[in-house]
Scaffold this motif. Structure first.
Motif, PDB file in Angstrom:
ATOM      1  N   PHE A  11      21.888-115.976  64.468  1.00  0.00           N
ATOM      2  CA  PHE A  11      21.417-115.625  63.135  1.00  0.00           C
ATOM      3  C   PHE A  11      19.903-115.436  63.134  1.00  0.00           C
ATOM      4  CE2 PHE A  11      20.198-116.601  58.763  1.00  0.00           C
ATOM      5  CZ  PHE A  11      21.094-115.812  58.057  1.00  0.00           C
ATOM      6  N   HIS A  34      17.403-112.053  62.645  1.00  0.00           N
ATOM      7  CA  HIS A  34      16.326-112.015  61.659  1.00  0.00           C
ATOM      8  C   HIS A  34      15.000-111.646  62.309  1.00  0.00           C
ATOM      9  CE1 HIS A  34      14.036-112.863  58.116  1.00  0.00           C
ATOM     10  NE2 HIS A  34      13.423-113.890  58.652  1.00  0.00           N
ATOM     11  N   LYS A  93      26.021-108.224  52.660  1.00  0.00           N
ATOM     12  CA  LYS A  93      25.970-109.180  53.765  1.00  0.00           C
ATOM     13  C   LYS A  93      24.532-109.570  54.073  1.00  0.00           C
ATOM     14  CE  LYS A  93      27.109-109.715  58.666  1.00  0.00           C
ATOM     15  NZ  LYS A  93      27.638-109.064  59.875  1.00  0.00           N
ATOM     16  N   GLU A  94      23.628-108.589  54.062  1.00  0.00           N
ATOM     17  CA  GLU A  94      22.230-108.878  54.365  1.00  0.00           C
ATOM     18  C   GLU A  94      21.588-109.720  53.274  1.00  0.00           C
ATOM     19  OE1 GLU A  94      18.641-105.958  54.534  1.00  0.00           O
ATOM     20  OE2 GLU A  94      19.475-106.089  56.557  1.00  0.00           O
ATOM     21  N   GLU A 120      22.618-113.179  53.860  1.00  0.00           N
ATOM     22  CA  GLU A 120      21.919-113.728  55.018  1.00  0.00           C
ATOM     23  C   GLU A 120      20.477-114.084  54.686  1.00  0.00           C
ATOM     24  OE1 GLU A 120      22.435-110.790  58.052  1.00  0.00           O
ATOM     25  OE2 GLU A 120      24.398-111.573  58.665  1.00  0.00           O
ATOM     26  N   GLU A 121      19.849-113.284  53.805  1.00  0.00           N
ATOM     27  CA  GLU A 121      18.486-113.598  53.380  1.00  0.00           C
ATOM     28  C   GLU A 121      18.441-114.938  52.650  1.00  0.00           C
ATOM     29  OE1 GLU A 121      15.583-112.186  53.908  1.00  0.00           O
ATOM     30  OE2 GLU A 121      16.373-110.534  55.102  1.00  0.00           O
ATOM     31  N   PHE A 143      30.172-116.990  53.298  1.00  0.00           N
ATOM     32  CA  PHE A 143      28.784-117.373  53.060  1.00  0.00           C
ATOM     33  C   PHE A 143      28.641-118.894  52.998  1.00  0.00           C
ATOM     34  CE2 PHE A 143      25.987-118.726  49.530  1.00  0.00           C
ATOM     35  CZ  PHE A 143      24.763-118.516  50.143  1.00  0.00           C
ATOM     36  N   LYS A 185      28.818-120.541  56.400  1.00  0.00           N
ATOM     37  CA  LYS A 185      27.567-120.391  57.145  1.00  0.00           C
ATOM     38  C   LYS A 185      26.511-121.374  56.632  1.00  0.00           C
ATOM     39  CE  LYS A 185      28.027-115.548  58.548  1.00  0.00           C
ATOM     40  NZ  LYS A 185      27.452-114.183  58.471  1.00  0.00           N
TER      41      LYS A 185
END
Length: 212
Positions: free
Chosen positions: A14, A18, A79-80, A83-84, A135, A138
């Motif tokens: 991950f 990034h 998805k991004e 992840e942010e 999410f 994670k």
């Protein structure tokens, strides 16, 4: 591969992804941000599955080719964005100390509340989408890594399978309590969640440290 190794692998991959994004040219970063901002705005009034590429490029003021230079489909934007959020929580946990947290958990929980308040509607949408459970898993794994790899955590606990069960119970309870406060802000206040959880941990942290 055991549970902790899987979690470590997730975190390393991950963070690597990034870091690759951080090396993009400024123009590319700006385009990605325009797209994410447009998607987030659209998400306030439209279900994620109904958001099209045409909607995004129109709202962002870009061309379809610019969109395709960064994403293949709207789902990748979502998805991004998720992840942010994980990355921001990762930053909040930087310098995490298990011992300090269990003795005085309120400060870090209040920092988490402040962060959630900054993007309340976006976070609420993220928690009601079909991708929510991925999410949350994670997020759970990220928190677990910080606890299990923390140097202040007694070594005997790091290899205790029963302790991981207890930790899993605690992390899931924490996440879902905050999730409930985001989905139902009129009924549950995030600050109240932080105070109640903090009190519970402070009163019982010796049990966490001496778990057999």
């Amino acid at each position: 591969m055991d549970t902790l190794e899987k979690i470590r692998k997730f975190r390393d991959e991950f963070k690597k992804g990034h870091e690759n994004k951080k090396s993009e040219y400024k123009s590319a970063k700006r385009s990605r941000q325009f797209i994410r901002d447009a998607y987030t705005t659209l998400l306030q009034n439209k279900p994620s599955e109904k958001i099209s590429i045409s909607d995004i490029v129109l709202k962002a003021g870009i061309t379809r080719s610019t969109f395709y230079a960064h994403y293949k489909a709207p789902e990748e934007v979502l998805k991004e964005i998720a992840e942010e959020l994980i990355i921001e929580i990762d930053k909040l946990l930087d310098g995490f100390s298990f011992i300090n947290f269990v003795k005085a958990p309120l400060p870090i929980l209040e920092k988490f509340c402040d962060y959630l308040d900054k993007n309340q509607e976006t976070h609420k949408k993220l928690l009601t989408l079909h991708t929510t459970e991925i999410f949350i898993r994670k997020l759970h794994d990220l928190i677990a890594v910080y606890v299990l790899e923390d140097k202040t955590l007694p070594e005997a606990l790091k290899t205790n399978k029963n302790y991981y069960i207890a930790l899993d119970f605690f992390i899931n309870g924490l996440i879902y309590s905050f999730r409930n406060s985001i989905e139902n802000p009129d009924k549950v206040n995030k600050k109240d969640v932080a105070k109640v959880v903090s009190f519970f941990i402070a009163q019982n942290y010796q049990l966490l440290l001496n778990y057999k």
